[in-house]
Design an enzyme around this catalytic site. Structure first.
Site, mmCIF file in Angstrom:
data_model
loop_
_atom_site.group_PDB
_atom_site.id
_atom_site.type_symbol
_atom_site.label_atom_id
_atom_site.label_comp_id
_atom_site.label_asym_id
_atom_site.label_seq_id
_atom_site.Cartn_x
_atom_site.Cartn_y
_atom_site.Cartn_z
ATOM 1 C CD GLU A 168 -2.532 1.243 2.708
ATOM 2 O OE1 GLU A 168 -3.485 2.018 2.829
ATOM 3 O OE2 GLU A 168 -2.148 0.491 3.633
ATOM 4 C CE LYS A 214 -8.600 1.300 3.096
ATOM 5 N NZ LYS A 214 -7.576 1.656 4.107
ATOM 6 C CB CYS A 273 -4.821 -1.209 4.750
ATOM 7 S SG CYS A 273 -4.237 -1.034 6.455
#
Length: 477
Positions: free
Chosen positions: A238, A294, A348
């Site tokens: 990430e 995301k 994440c």
């Protein structure tokens, strides 16, 4: 109860703690007392479980350090309210079945905690079963459903042993099964399985964006990506690149030229006035082929609810660009990555939500790109890793987990760590991708069987029939 979670994994203590809590609930003298006790239990549980929450505020202590004590107290306090409210109501409606009411109230609290206000299902009760033979049940009920079944099982044991404690010896016998060595079935890796290279640069969070060090970490990524070998895909973690995608053509061209295979990497990108935490895939010419934005953002990390109000208090998104905020991406189906197959990307925080993983078409592999340097060096990364393993079992899919500082790993369809790079170490892994398992029960039914059972029992206990005392005596004429 908290000591049963990773990294310690003392799961018997979790079961004993739940058993004691069920007994306390049954002996409670009123809803207010039960709600107070439940809040205290919840505060202690989440304080121990989430003690690592102070670490993000210490990355830039001169700016954010003053908020660390508040986070350490306020987050456990707020999460404990879910337990306090539902347990107080459950005790009021318990009737003749206090242990059943305890299990129902706590199950509803955990469902609420996992879904309301964007959800935070971290540290669910069933997570303590990951290293036991019962871990295969994640593929049937999911972590949430298995937590519900755990609570009903503990409540049942507390009820049947209330008057005859010696019965505990009988009901403790199944624990021998959980205590057996954890030996999952061997994961199948086809002879012609594709190879994926996972690269871990090990950039500490307080150094990651330092202009003098960012180039060092970038060169590490390039060096490992250019190392000899014939992988089908290379994955970086990430926000691996400290630039914005729209202004990185020269960087992408360099990556495409030096890497020995197509590369997927985390990077920020801009669309109009919006920032996105993205994961992009480029080909050998450095051309972007796929982009995932995301979708499930971290509250107070990547965006701040009522941001303008909190900005007046000096509170900004810790991981957001310039302290502002990211925008949530749109739903994305799996990407076709050629020999690797169809891949679903998670960034994440998204890896802790089962429903984020199972929505949409079923892929062949899960890719989880993360930066656990935010979570400290011990409990936070270990708990995050445990949840990634549970997602693999729930879906029956292999997971490629690539992290900035660790833990980078190939996770098998049974949740076993097949290869890994430890936390705090730079390096790379070339791994062969296992074949996916057939569709799991959890993916097929999305955990509804356990929730349906909860709904039926809840309706029974609050109905007039369910609240009739079982020992009532006939009235005198």
């Amino acid at each position: 109860m908290a000591l049963g979670q990773a990294p310690l994994g003392f799961w018997p203590l979790s079961l004993v703690g739940l058993f004691i809590w069920a007994r306390l609930f049954a002996r409670g003298h009123g809803p207010k007392e039960v709600a107070k006790d439940s809040w205290l239990i919840g505060f202690g549980y989440f304080l121990v479980l989430l003690h690592w929450i102070v670490w993000p505020f210490l990355v830039e202590p001169e700016r954010d350090g003053w908020m660390a004590p508040f986070a350490l107290v306020l987050l456990p306090s707020g999460l404990a309210l879910f337990w306090a409210i539902t347990q107080g109501v459950a005790h009021r409606l318990a009737g003749h079945a206090p242990y059943l009411a305890w299990a129902i109230g706590l199950s509803l609290a955990e469902l609420g905690r996992g879904h309301l206000f964007t959800g935070f299902p971290w540290g669910g009760f069933s997570h303590v079963l990951l290293e036991t033979p019962a871990s295969g049940l994640y593929a049937v009920f999911g972590a949430e459903g298995l937590s519900i079944l755990m609570l009903f099982a503990v409540g049942l044991v507390a009820w049947v042993t209330q008057e005859k404690p010696m019965r505990l010896l009988v009901f403790a016998t199944p624990l021998v099964f959980l205590a057996l060595p954890y030996r999952p079935e061997e994961v199948v890796i086809p002879a012609d399985a594709p190879t994926v290279r996972l690269v871990q640069p090990n950039a500490p969070q307080d150094e990651k964006w330092d202009p003098l060090l960012a180039e060092v970490f970038y060169q590490r990524l390039l060096t490992y990506s250019a190392a000899p070998g014939t992988p089908d895909l290379i994955l970086w973690p990430e926000t691996a690149i400290p630039y914005v995608l729209e202004f990185s053509d020269h960087i992408l061209a360099e990556i495409g030229e030096k890497a020995v295979a197509p590369v997927g990497f985390g990077i920020n990108r801009i669309e109009g006035e919006r920032f996105y935490n993205a994961f992009a895939f480029i080909d050998a010419e450095g051309q972007v082929e796929h982009i995932y934005d995301k979708q499930h953002l971290v509250p107070f990390g990547e965006y701040v609810p009522f941001g303008e109000v909190f900005a007046q208090l000096g509170i900004y998104g810790l991981a957001a660009s310039q302290g502002g905020g990211y925008s949530a991406g749109r739903t994305a189906e799996p990407f076709d990555l050629g020999a690797v197959g169809r891949a679903k990307v998670l960034i994440c925080y998204e890896g802790i939500f089962p429903w984020e993983v199972v929505k949409g078409e079923r892929p062949d592999v899960l890719i989880l790109a993360t930066n656990d340097a935010w979570f400290g060096t011990w409990a936070g990364p270990a708990q995050h890793m445990a949840q990634a393993r549970i997602r693999a079992i729930e879906t029956g899919l292999p997971m490629l987990r690539v992290a900035n500082t660790g833990i980078t790993a190939l996770i098998g369809t049974n949740g076993e760590i097949l290869a890994d790079l430890p936390f705090g170490q730079q390096g790379m892994l070339d791994v062969k991708l296992p074949a996916p398992e057939p569709l799991t029960v959890f993916v097929k039914y999305k955990g509804w069987p356990a929730i349906l059972l909860l709904a039926i029992v809840t309706f029974w206990i609050i109905s007039p029939f369910g609240r009739i005392p079982i020992d009532r005596k006939p009235r005198r004429a």
